[in-house]
Write a protein that holds these residues in place. Structure first.
Motif, short mmCIF file in Angstrom:
data_model
loop_
_atom_site.label_atom_id
_atom_site.label_comp_id
_atom_site.label_asym_id
_atom_site.label_seq_id
_atom_site.Cartn_x
_atom_site.Cartn_y
_atom_site.Cartn_z
N GLU A 67 101.70 70.60 -38.43
CA GLU A 67 102.23 71.02 -37.12
C GLU A 67 103.75 71.04 -37.15
OE1 GLU A 67 100.62 68.79 -33.87
OE2 GLU A 67 98.59 69.51 -34.26
N GLY A 68 104.35 70.02 -37.76
CA GLY A 68 105.81 69.99 -37.88
C GLY A 68 106.34 71.12 -38.73
N SER A 69 105.62 71.49 -39.78
CA SER A 69 106.03 72.60 -40.64
C SER A 69 106.02 73.92 -39.89
CB SER A 69 105.11 72.70 -41.86
OG SER A 69 105.37 71.66 -42.75
N GLU A 70 105.08 74.06 -38.98
CA GLU A 70 105.03 75.29 -38.16
C GLU A 70 106.33 75.45 -37.37
OE1 GLU A 70 102.70 77.78 -38.03
OE2 GLU A 70 101.88 76.72 -39.77
N LEU A 71 106.86 74.35 -36.88
CA LEU A 71 108.11 74.36 -36.12
C LEU A 71 109.25 74.92 -36.97
CD1 LEU A 71 109.74 73.48 -33.57
CD2 LEU A 71 110.02 71.26 -34.71
N LEU A 72 109.27 74.55 -38.24
CA LEU A 72 110.35 74.99 -39.12
C LEU A 72 110.32 76.50 -39.37
CD1 LEU A 72 110.37 72.11 -41.76
CD2 LEU A 72 111.84 72.39 -39.75
N LYS A 73 109.20 77.13 -39.11
CA LYS A 73 109.07 78.58 -39.29
C LYS A 73 109.52 79.37 -38.07
CE LYS A 73 105.12 77.88 -42.34
NZ LYS A 73 103.66 77.98 -42.46
N GLU A 74 109.72 78.67 -36.97
CA GLU A 74 110.12 79.33 -35.72
C GLU A 74 111.58 79.77 -35.77
OE1 GLU A 74 108.14 80.05 -33.14
OE2 GLU A 74 106.42 79.07 -34.07
N ASP A 75 111.88 80.84 -35.04
CA ASP A 75 113.25 81.29 -34.85
C ASP A 75 113.77 80.55 -33.63
OD1 ASP A 75 115.65 82.64 -34.88
OD2 ASP A 75 114.85 84.43 -33.90
N ALA A 76 114.34 79.36 -33.85
CA ALA A 76 114.73 78.49 -32.74
C ALA A 76 116.23 78.24 -32.75
CB ALA A 76 113.99 77.15 -32.83
N ASP A 77 116.79 78.08 -31.57
CA ASP A 77 118.18 77.64 -31.47
C ASP A 77 118.29 76.27 -32.12
OD1 ASP A 77 119.01 79.89 -30.06
OD2 ASP A 77 118.61 78.97 -28.11
N PRO A 78 119.40 75.94 -32.75
CA PRO A 78 119.54 74.65 -33.44
C PRO A 78 119.25 73.43 -32.56
CG PRO A 78 121.35 76.08 -34.04
CD PRO A 78 120.59 76.78 -32.94
N GLU A 79 119.71 73.48 -31.31
CA GLU A 79 119.49 72.34 -30.41
C GLU A 79 118.02 72.20 -30.06
OE1 GLU A 79 121.72 74.82 -29.74
OE2 GLU A 79 123.64 73.79 -30.04
N VAL A 80 117.34 73.31 -29.86
CA VAL A 80 115.91 73.30 -29.54
C VAL A 80 115.13 72.84 -30.76
CG1 VAL A 80 113.93 74.72 -28.85
CG2 VAL A 80 116.17 75.06 -27.76
N LEU A 81 115.52 73.31 -31.95
CA LEU A 81 114.86 72.88 -33.17
C LEU A 81 115.01 71.37 -33.36
CD1 LEU A 81 113.30 73.50 -35.75
CD2 LEU A 81 115.50 74.00 -36.86
N ASP A 82 116.20 70.83 -33.10
CA ASP A 82 116.40 69.39 -33.22
C ASP A 82 115.49 68.62 -32.27
OD1 ASP A 82 118.24 69.60 -35.25
OD2 ASP A 82 119.98 69.04 -34.02
N ALA A 83 115.35 69.10 -31.03
CA ALA A 83 114.45 68.45 -30.07
C ALA A 83 113.01 68.50 -30.60
CB ALA A 83 114.55 69.11 -28.70
N GLY A 84 112.64 69.63 -31.16
CA GLY A 84 111.30 69.76 -31.73
C GLY A 84 111.09 68.88 -32.96
N LEU A 85 112.13 68.73 -33.77
CA LEU A 85 112.04 67.86 -34.94
C LEU A 85 111.84 66.41 -34.53
CD1 LEU A 85 114.83 69.40 -37.23
CD2 LEU A 85 112.36 69.38 -37.68
N ILE A 86 112.50 66.01 -33.46
CA ILE A 86 112.31 64.64 -32.95
C ILE A 86 110.86 64.47 -32.50
CG2 ILE A 86 112.86 63.05 -31.06
CD1 ILE A 86 115.78 64.00 -31.31
N ALA A 87 110.34 65.44 -31.78
CA ALA A 87 108.95 65.35 -31.32
C ALA A 87 107.99 65.27 -32.51
CB ALA A 87 108.60 66.56 -30.43
N ALA A 88 108.21 66.10 -33.51
CA ALA A 88 107.35 66.08 -34.69
C ALA A 88 107.45 64.73 -35.41
CB ALA A 88 107.73 67.23 -35.64
N ALA A 89 108.66 64.22 -35.53
CA ALA A 89 108.86 62.93 -36.20
C ALA A 89 108.20 61.80 -35.42
CB ALA A 89 110.35 62.65 -36.38
N GLN A 90 108.23 61.88 -34.10
CA GLN A 90 107.59 60.83 -33.31
C GLN A 90 106.07 60.90 -33.43
OE1 GLN A 90 110.05 61.04 -29.56
NE2 GLN A 90 110.21 58.86 -30.03
N HIS A 91 105.51 62.08 -33.59
CA HIS A 91 104.08 62.16 -33.87
C HIS A 91 103.75 61.42 -35.16
CE1 HIS A 91 104.00 65.56 -30.95
NE2 HIS A 91 102.76 65.14 -30.77
N VAL A 92 104.58 61.62 -36.17
CA VAL A 92 104.39 60.94 -37.46
C VAL A 92 104.50 59.43 -37.27
CG1 VAL A 92 105.43 60.55 -39.74
CG2 VAL A 92 105.13 62.89 -38.88
#
Length: 162
Positions: free
Chosen positions: A83-108
């Motif tokens: 699921e976290g890897s899917e996020l990395l494939k998105e065309d996301a603004d850097p700030e939004v990607l960082d927020a998503g990375l935190i969410a993915a890391a917290q799932h882990v």
């Protein structure tokens, strides 16, 4: 393997965590690279170092009893990381990607917190005091990482993503 005792289950759970930690070791460098926030990047790098220690602690537990930690693949962590890897494939603004990375890391982290809580309790019940201490140390570090991720999110990364 037939699970006849709590000790059998304990070792199966430890193998699962060993697999999970090794999968995380492969995923964290991609997260470091993807993070735009210097603080988030540093947090991921710190956790990469901790994760190496978590693997080492698990190996120590297995060495003590003359067993191998290998032979199991953690499908749960595989799914969380996918699921976290899917996020990395998105065309996301850097700030939004960082927020998503935190969410993915917290799932882990939450997956790990649950797993380490279980095996720590099993170790206590089985009289494995040395293993219990090692597992508690890892559990404490996983909980601290989760708290640091929350602080990063609440202190600016999520706000910047708005």
């Amino acid at each position: 393997m037939k699970l006849e005792t709590l000790k059998d289950l304990y070792f199966e759970e430890l193998k699962d965590l060993y697999s999970a930690e090794n999968q995380i070791l492969k995923a964290l460098p991609r997260m470091v690279k993807a993070a735009a926030s210097p603080a988030l990047k540093a947090g991921f790098e710190e956790h990469l170092s901790q994760t190496r220690e978590h693997v080492s602690r698990l190996e120590k537990i297995f060495d003590t009893v003359g067993k191998s930690p290998k032979g199991k693949h953690c499908k749960g962590m595989e799914g969380v990381l996918a699921e976290g890897s899917e996020l990395l494939k998105e065309d996301a603004d850097p700030e939004v990607l960082d927020a998503g990375l935190i969410a993915a890391a917290q799932h882990v982290e939450h997956y790990e917190i649950a797993g380490y809580g279980v095996v720590r309790t099993y170790a206590k019940l089985l009289g494995e005091s040395a293993a219990q201490k090692l597992l508690q140390k890892t559990l404490d570090e996983e909980e601290q990482t989760d708290q640091k991720l929350t602080q990063l999110a609440e202190s600016g990364i999520n706000i910047a993503a708005v």
